[in-house]
Scaffold this motif. Structure first.
Motif, PDB file in Angstrom:
ATOM      1  N   UNK A 135       0.856  -1.185   0.000  1.00 28.52           N
ATOM      2  CA  UNK A 135       0.000   0.000   0.000  1.00 28.52           C
ATOM      3  C   UNK A 135       0.896   1.240   0.000  1.00 28.52           C
ATOM      4  N   UNK A 136       0.428   2.266  -0.652  1.00 31.85           N
ATOM      5  CA  UNK A 136       1.129   3.554  -0.672  1.00 31.85           C
ATOM      6  C   UNK A 136       0.160   4.599  -0.140  1.00 31.85           C
ATOM      7  N   UNK A 137       0.599   5.363   0.819  1.00 29.95           N
ATOM      8  CA  UNK A 137      -0.248   6.405   1.386  1.00 29.95           C
ATOM      9  C   UNK A 137       0.484   7.739   1.359  1.00 29.95           C
ATOM     10  N   UNK A 138      -0.231   8.759   0.964  1.00 32.93           N
ATOM     11  CA  UNK A 138       0.296  10.127   1.015  1.00 32.93           C
ATOM     12  C   UNK A 138      -0.477  10.973   2.018  1.00 32.93           C
ATOM     13  N   UNK A 139      -1.491  10.370   2.630  1.00 26.51           N
ATOM     14  CA  UNK A 139      -2.318  11.050   3.618  1.00 26.51           C
ATOM     15  C   UNK A 139      -2.384  10.150   4.844  1.00 26.51           C
ATOM     16  N   UNK A 140      -1.636  10.490   5.878  1.00 25.62           N
ATOM     17  CA  UNK A 140      -1.559   9.652   7.067  1.00 25.62           C
ATOM     18  C   UNK A 140      -1.253  10.513   8.275  1.00 25.62           C
ATOM     19  N   UNK A 141      -1.454   9.941   9.425  1.00 27.35           N
ATOM     20  CA  UNK A 141      -1.160  10.639  10.676  1.00 27.35           C
ATOM     21  C   UNK A 141      -0.821   9.616  11.750  1.00 27.35           C
ATOM     22  N   UNK A 142       0.052   8.682  11.431  1.00 31.59           N
ATOM     23  CA  UNK A 142       0.392   7.619  12.371  1.00 31.59           C
ATOM     24  C   UNK A 142       1.320   8.145  13.447  1.00 31.59           C
ATOM     25  N   UNK A 143       1.304   7.459  14.556  1.00 28.40           N
ATOM     26  CA  UNK A 143       2.157   7.797  15.690  1.00 28.40           C
ATOM     27  C   UNK A 143       2.921   6.545  16.109  1.00 28.40           C
ATOM     28  N   UNK A 144       4.186   6.688  16.376  1.00 30.96           N
ATOM     29  CA  UNK A 144       5.004   5.559  16.809  1.00 30.96           C
ATOM     30  C   UNK A 144       4.554   5.094  18.187  1.00 30.96           C
ATOM     31  N   UNK A 145       4.672   3.796  18.429  1.00 29.49           N
ATOM     32  CA  UNK A 145       4.317   3.270  19.732  1.00 29.49           C
ATOM     33  C   UNK A 145       3.915   1.819  19.655  1.00 29.49           C
ATOM     34  N   UNK A 146       3.590   1.283  20.795  1.00 28.28           N
ATOM     35  CA  UNK A 146       3.181  -0.115  20.898  1.00 28.28           C
ATOM     36  C   UNK A 146       1.827  -0.163  21.588  1.00 28.28           C
ATOM     37  N   UNK A 147       0.913  -0.946  21.032  1.00 27.96           N
ATOM     38  CA  UNK A 147      -0.423  -1.066  21.596  1.00 27.96           C
ATOM     39  C   UNK A 147      -0.798  -2.527  21.719  1.00 27.96           C
ATOM     40  N   UNK A 148      -1.441  -2.865  22.799  1.00 26.54           N
ATOM     41  CA  UNK A 148      -2.028  -4.194  22.987  1.00 26.54           C
ATOM     42  C   UNK A 148      -3.522  -3.983  23.189  1.00 26.54           C
ATOM     43  N   UNK A 149      -4.329  -4.827  22.566  1.00 20.88           N
ATOM     44  CA  UNK A 149      -5.772  -4.705  22.713  1.00 20.88           C
ATOM     45  C   UNK A 149      -6.347  -3.498  21.989  1.00 20.88           C
ATOM     46  N   UNK A 150      -5.607  -2.946  21.034  1.00 20.99           N
ATOM     47  CA  UNK A 150      -6.068  -1.763  20.300  1.00 20.99           C
ATOM     48  C   UNK A 150      -6.937  -2.188  19.116  1.00 20.99           C
ATOM     49  N   UNK A 151      -7.700  -1.263  18.612  1.00 26.71           N
ATOM     50  CA  UNK A 151      -8.547  -1.483  17.442  1.00 26.71           C
ATOM     51  C   UNK A 151      -7.927  -0.766  16.266  1.00 26.71           C
ATOM     52  N   UNK A 152      -8.070  -1.350  15.096  1.00 26.22           N
ATOM     53  CA  UNK A 152      -7.598  -0.696  13.876  1.00 26.22           C
ATOM     54  C   UNK A 152      -8.708  -0.775  12.850  1.00 26.22           C
ATOM     55  N   UNK A 153      -9.011   0.348  12.248  1.00 23.99           N
ATOM     56  CA  UNK A 153     -10.040   0.413  11.222  1.00 23.99           C
ATOM     57  C   UNK A 153      -9.373   0.862   9.934  1.00 23.99           C
ATOM     58  N   UNK A 154      -9.607   0.131   8.874  1.00 24.12           N
ATOM     59  CA  UNK A 154      -9.037   0.469   7.578  1.00 24.12           C
ATOM     60  C   UNK A 154     -10.149   0.836   6.619  1.00 24.12           C
ATOM     61  N   UNK A 155      -9.866   1.786   5.771  1.00 25.56           N
ATOM     62  CA  UNK A 155     -10.809   2.161   4.719  1.00 25.56           C
ATOM     63  C   UNK A 155     -10.040   2.280   3.418  1.00 25.56           C
TER      64      UNK A 155
END
Length: 168
Positions: A135-155
């Motif tokens: 995948x290639x994205x030019x519009x993102x706002x990710x943050x570094x870190x580690x998550x357990x039990x997190x939710x991720x929604x993709x569109x």
């Protein structure tokens, strides 16, 4: 007197609603700024439930030997793995991903997995389905870190009709 106070309060409330509406409308018209491309390699897997604990163990140990050094030397800007809690009978159960600022970074890590015989392990061979995507994205706002039990929604969407010819 009560009627006057009520009218004043209604007027203040009406102005507040109009102010919020104008602010929200202005926020919707703000142009999102394009960022440098971020490339993500995702490897999708479908494993029988009996192997899920083995997948978690392999992700926690085996993948780290390649992904952690690549992150440390700047080849990657992030990596992770996911367990899909809600899936269809034939759908993906797990995925592994890594992201870089270049396709070359993605391919360098993929080559390291192939050289390390990680792609032919008995666990991976036990998967009933497997495929990879970039995948290639030019519009993102990710943050570094580690998550357990997190939710991720993709569109996903087709935006090519709004991009210039060299936009992808």
């Amino acid at each position: 007197m009560n009627r006057s106070v009520c009218r004043v309060m209604m007027g203040v409330a009406g102005l507040a609603v109009l102010g919020m509406t104008a602010t929200l409308a202005g926020a919707q018209t703000d142009e999102v700024k394009e960022k440098p491309p971020l490339y993500r390699y995702v490897s999708y897997w479908t494993f029988p439930r009996a192997h899920w604990a083995d997948v978690d163990k392999d992700n926690a140990t085996g993948n780290q030997k390649i992904l952690a050094p690549a992150l440390a030397d700047g080849t990657l800007v992030g990596y992770g793995d996911d367990e899909n809690q809600v899936h269809s009978a034939e759908g993906i159960t797990h995925d592994n991903w890594w992201q870089a600022n270049s396709i070359a970074g993605l391919m360098k890590v993929l080559e390291a997995f192939h050289k390390g015989s990680g792609s032919s392990s008995p666990l991976l061979v036990s998967s009933t389905k497997h495929w990879d995507q970039i995948y290639i994205s030019r519009f993102y706002n990710w943050k570094a870190g580690s998550w357990k039990g997190a939710w991720r929604v993709l569109a996903f969407g087709n935006i090519t009709n709004r991009l210039p010819p060299n936009g992808i």
